[in-house]
Design a protein around this motif. Structure first.
Motif, PDB file in Angstrom:
ATOM      1  N   TYR A  24      -1.895 -15.344  60.357  1.00 53.80           N
ATOM      2  CA  TYR A  24      -2.005 -15.210  58.904  1.00 53.80           C
ATOM      3  C   TYR A  24      -3.337 -15.722  58.385  1.00 53.80           C
ATOM      4  O   TYR A  24      -3.868 -15.204  57.390  1.00 53.80           O
ATOM      5  N   TYR A  27      -5.859 -12.894  58.790  1.00 51.65           N
ATOM      6  CA  TYR A  27      -5.760 -11.949  57.684  1.00 51.65           C
ATOM      7  C   TYR A  27      -6.406 -12.510  56.421  1.00 51.65           C
ATOM      8  O   TYR A  27      -7.143 -11.812  55.718  1.00 51.65           O
ATOM      9  N   SER A 257       2.296  -8.242  48.529  1.00 52.55           N
ATOM     10  CA  SER A 257       2.212  -7.292  49.645  1.00 52.55           C
ATOM     11  C   SER A 257       1.979  -5.861  49.171  1.00 52.55           C
ATOM     12  O   SER A 257       1.484  -5.020  49.932  1.00 52.55           O
ATOM     13  N   PRO A 261      -1.360  -5.005  51.537  1.00 55.27           N
ATOM     14  CA  PRO A 261      -0.440  -4.764  52.656  1.00 55.27           C
ATOM     15  C   PRO A 261      -0.932  -5.439  53.935  1.00 55.27           C
ATOM     16  O   PRO A 261      -2.126  -5.402  54.243  1.00 55.27           O
ATOM     17  N   VAL A 262      -0.014  -6.069  54.652  1.00 50.81           N
ATOM     18  CA  VAL A 262      -0.329  -6.729  55.921  1.00 50.81           C
ATOM     19  C   VAL A 262       0.306  -5.916  57.037  1.00 50.81           C
ATOM     20  O   VAL A 262       1.524  -5.780  57.105  1.00 50.81           O
ATOM     21  N   ASN A 263      -0.521  -5.357  57.884  1.00 49.35           N
ATOM     22  CA  ASN A 263      -0.045  -4.504  58.959  1.00 49.35           C
ATOM     23  C   ASN A 263       0.440  -5.345  60.135  1.00 49.35           C
ATOM     24  O   ASN A 263      -0.158  -5.364  61.209  1.00 49.35           O
ATOM     25  N   ASN A 264       1.515  -6.071  59.877  1.00 43.08           N
ATOM     26  CA  ASN A 264       2.082  -6.933  60.916  1.00 43.08           C
ATOM     27  C   ASN A 264       3.577  -7.045  60.645  1.00 43.08           C
ATOM     28  O   ASN A 264       3.990  -7.647  59.654  1.00 43.08           O
ATOM     29  N   ILE A 265       4.391  -6.457  61.525  1.00 37.88           N
ATOM     30  CA  ILE A 265       5.835  -6.424  61.314  1.00 37.88           C
ATOM     31  C   ILE A 265       6.431  -7.820  61.271  1.00 37.88           C
ATOM     32  O   ILE A 265       7.410  -8.087  60.571  1.00 37.88           O
TER      33      ILE A 265
END
Length: 294
Positions: A24, A27, A257, A261-265
């Motif tokens: 995190y 990011y 978000s 957007p955070v491309n991490n499931i």
């Protein structure tokens, strides 16, 4: 006990640089570098949950969340009996938000921030400058082997970061070592109810255990903290459940978000899980204040 002027060399077995991965922060640092104004205001100073005195009336603007994050640091500082003319150590200082809060509200302070990640410290040095006869220093170091002398501080803080440290007991011992007699340790932490503890001890594959927020040790319940205090030379002065006051954080993160957007499931899974457990009162958020024996 070490010599008063001795500083510790980090034990390789407790090296946070080997153990802690914090995607995190990758990011956040990337977004900050790109000039993302929303991330800058949300997490450019503090990187922790927010505190709302009246959570049912919480406003979920970016400005309101920034103030709630500031208020959480304030609440931890109050548990540490922060006042003018003290020496304060903030362990796991991140971008220096809590140091900045103290710097802006108190005077005659000697402020030291320690973090394992030089990238976070570089930003802290850039954005936090001393005022009001205060001094500020940011040092790279291991929370479980602090590069600081014995009895050097009136207060040690650890705001929402102790679950990343390799060993809570060792950190408590180090905090006790660098504190003056009668000094205070104040922290905030996610504290599981006993029924949840067996599930927190399940060992997961490396990729799953690191996830988005990094490896998080949430094995310390209320009784564990009470026992830890006795074992390491502290008495508990503050034991405050503020779970309800932090819950609007999750609503804000969902709103954020949509803009970032955070491309991490794992970001979604871990945040939703933490929110659900918190609302069920299985995972609590506590502020603690401990006093070192005189």
């Amino acid at each position: 006990m070490a010599n008063k002027n001795q500083t510790n060399v980090p034990d390789p077995e407790l090296s946070q640089s080997k153990i802690v991965r914090l995607p995190y922060f990758d990011y956040l640092l990337a977004a900050l570098k790109e000039g993302n104004d929303t991330v800058e205001l949300s997490f450019g100073r503090h990187v922790h949950w927010g505190y709302w005195e009246n959570p049912k009336q919480a406003v979920l603007t970016t400005e309101a969340f920034a103030q709630a994050s500031e208020d959480l640091s304030r609440e931890v500082c109050l548990a540490g009996h922060i006042q003018n003319n003290l020496s304060v150590l903030d362990v796991g200082c991140g971008f220096g938000g809590t140091i900045a809060h103290i710097n802006e509200n108190y005077q005659g302070m000697r402020l030291v921030g320690v973090n394992i990640d030089d990238r976070q410290l570089a930003r802290a040095r850039e954005i936090v400058k001393p005022t009001a006869n205060n001094t500020i220093e940011f040092k790279q170091g291991n929370a479980c082997a602090l590069p600081l002398p014995d009895g050097a501080f009136d207060v040690v803080l650890a705001v929402e970061c102790i679950f990343h440290f390799p060993d809570r007991e060792q950190f408590f011992k180090e905090a006790c070592r660098v504190l003056k007699p009668g000094g205070y340790l104040a922290l905030s932490d996610f504290v599981p109810k006993p029924v949840l503890l067996p599930f927190t001890k399940i060992k997961l594959p490396q990729k799953l255990s690191d996830g988005f927020y990094g490896k998080c040790n949430i094995l310390c319940g209320v009784e564990d903290y009470r026992n830890l205090a006795v074992k390491t030379g502290f008495t508990i002065e503050t034991e405050r459940d503020i779970t309800v006051n932090t819950l609007p954080t999750y609503s804000y993160l969902r709103r954020l978000s949509l803009k970032f957007p955070v491309n991490n499931i794992f970001a979604l899974i871990e945040t939703v899980t933490a929110e659900g457990l918190s609302k069920l009162r299985l995972l609590m958020y506590y502020i603690y204040g401990f006093q070192k024996s005189l």
